[in-house]
Design a protein around this motif. Structure first.
Motif: not given
Length: 553
Positions: A251-266, A276-277, A301-304
């Motif tokens: 599904r579209p990224v913005r539908t799932i996460f809104g404007t948030r983005l994943p973070t990396l560690s380290p 794309d969408t 957000e958690r996803v399958g």
């Protein structure tokens, strides 16, 4: 009463009538001639305006076709040009234009047609006629690039225009499909249980004379009632330090996460890109993910996971970043001045982060050379090209100490990062190379070698038979000017000696240090190498952390 006319009276009356008739006929002829000329002019103008003209029209199979009405004439030349003016070779068959080289879909072309008219008409409407048509070679795009498919159902690619050729790469294997008739839907086969999700590269050409364009990514997911992610590379796989991480969602990224983005560690230099969408990708910058590190990506957000059969949602994706090779480690340490060997590359590595990262996995060919002609044979015997050895271990520990890292001899993310950074910056160690070897045979002695020269030979004491100094080669791991030494004597009693000078620990509790003895050259210590104060003071500056100490009989 009768009147009599003269014989000439009738002539006088008739002469004017005849002259009037002749003048009227001349006028009529003049007007008829004028009308004829006008009619001819009109006819000529009409011929020029409405004479059948040739034209070029689009074609369902060929590039275009020529339309030639009756009396239009015969084709004398057809020229097809690309946008940069280059001529495209074509063949004309039954009025249809067929390119004789492969053209790219969506390419703009100009068709220039010239017709030679019949000779009898050439004087009136011109000997030649020209027609021009601007065309664009047809192209086709996928209508849907993210599909949810039930198990057992076919995977169907749908295009926005009929296609004749489809090229795809599925599971690493290329395939090309060709159809006798153009179609908009292409059945790629049923989805098997082990292929519940995935991505393929697919591209299509509407005409047989077109080149296959750049591929498009088509992804499919099992039909579920929650958002799913297709992750490349798959979590748990070894991750190259400069490889992009791509997350494709059902599904579209913005539908799932809104404007948030994943973070990396380290934290890693780089940024997320919305391709794309439905697709997010992270492209690392600089030296990428640290070599030998464990990388975690935390999702907003958690996803399958699409490739997992059933299962719950997941919020963290994890990878182990691959290790660098020992051979490349040796090459870089030699370049940086931490080894008693130098190294020269047959083909130098491109001095960029990407070039250096690639070389950590596939080291370039080259040659190691000993830096000094009179290197002790004990040191020679330790070296193993491409394999872990004590010379490399000592160099790593010296590098760690120089860069204020934990001195453990472990080549982890921080060591690789600092070593690659030094390589790119051209930083080198210039303090030379030291080596110490201790002989346990009586008279016992210590020899200090530095940069090809023997700096010192001194008698010394090693451990007594109940606490002998262990044979072998060991790197110095602690280097202190003065300290307290304590432990247990062979008889079980304890000792505590403060104020010991010039200590260089090299194997557990064993160390080179100064000690006040009445004599030197025989076993007297509890495992350490004891030296007279003056000798110890001279040795100590040459034995920083990482310097190798060899103890032999």
């Amino acid at each position: 009463m009768f009147f009599t006319y003269p014989w000439y009276a009738g002539r006088v009356m008739l002469e004017p009538v005849k002259r009037r008739r002749r003048r009227s006929g001349a006028r009529t002829a003049f007007w008829l001639f004028g009308l004829t000329l006008a009619a001819c002019a009109v006819a000529a103008g009409a011929a020029v305006l409405w004479w059948p003209q040739p034209r070029v029209e689009a074609d369902a199979e060929a590039l275009a076709h020529v339309v030639q009405p009756g009396y239009a004439g015969g084709v004398s030349s057809v020229v097809v040009r690309e946008s940069d003016g280059r001529i495209v070779p074509i063949a004309v068959r039954h009025g249809r234009l067929w390119p004789e080289k492969h053209l790219a879909p969506g390419e703009p072309l100009t068709v220039e047609l010239e017709v030679h008219r019949p000779g009898w008409a050439g004087w009136l409407v011109g000997r030649t006629a020209k027609a021009t048509l601007t065309v664009r070679t047809p192209s086709a795009r996928l209508r849907g690039r993210w599909l949810e498919v039930r198990s057992g159902e076919p995977l169907v690619a749908t295009f926005d225009a009929p296609v004749r050729t489809v090229a795809l790469r599925m599971h690493g294997h290329p395939r090309t499909l060709r159809f006798a008739r153009a179609r908009t839907t292409v059945d790629l086969g049923p989805i098997q249980a082990g292929q519940r999700s995935g991505s393929i590269s697919i591209s299509a050409a509407p005409r047989v004379w077109e080149r296959i364009p750049k591929p498009t990514r088509l992804s499919w997911f099992p039909a579920r009632n929650r958002a799913q992610a297709l992750v490349e590379p798959a979590p748990g796989m070894a991750l190259a330090p400069d490889r992009a991480i791509t997350l494709t969602f059902s599904r579209p990224v913005r539908t799932i996460f809104g404007t948030r983005l994943p973070t990396l560690s380290p934290a890693v230099p780089g940024r997320w890109h919305l391709l794309d969408t439905h697709t997010l990708t992270f492209r690392p910058g600089g030296l990428g993910y640290p070599l030998s590190s464990h990388l975690a990506v935390q999702l907003p957000e958690r996803v399958g996971l699409a490739r997992a059969a059933g299962g719950g949602n997941i919020g963290t994706l994890e990878w182990d970043v691959r290790h660098g090779t020992v051979l490349r480690l040796e090459q870089l340490l030699a370049q940086a001045g931490y080894l008693p060997l130098s190294w020269s590359a047959a083909d130098p590595v491109t001095p960029t982060a990407r070039g250096e990262l690639a070389a950590t996995a596939e080291p370039p060919a080259g040659r190691f050379r000993w830096r000094y002609e009179n290197t002790p044979h004990e040191l020679h015997a330790l070296w193993r090209t491409g394999k872990w050895n004590e010379i490399v271990r000592g160099a790593v520990m010296m590098f760690e100490d120089t860069h204020h890292l934990d001195v453990d001899g472990f080549v982890g993310p921080k060591v690789w990062g600092a070593l690659l950074a030094d390589t790119l910056a051209g930083r080198k160690r210039t303090d030379g190379y030291s080596y110490v070897y201790v002989h346990r045979d009586v008279p016992q002695s210590l020899t200090l070698w530095h940069n090809g020269k023997i700096v010192l030979r001194s008698p010394g004491n090693t451990g007594v038979p109940a606490a002998p100094t262990q044979l072998g080669t060991f790197p110095v791991f602690e280097h202190i000017p003065i300290g307290t030494m304590s432990g247990t004597n062979p008889d079980g009693s304890h000792y505590h000696d403060p104020g010991i000078r010039y200590i260089s620990y090299f194997n557990h509790g064993d160390a080179i240090h100064a000690f006040n003895r009445s004599s030197f050259g025989t076993p007297q210590s509890l495992g350490c190498v004891e030296l007279p104060l003056a000798a110890a003071a001279k040795v100590w500056p040459y034995t920083p952390i990482g310097v190798l100490v060899t103890v032999e009989n």
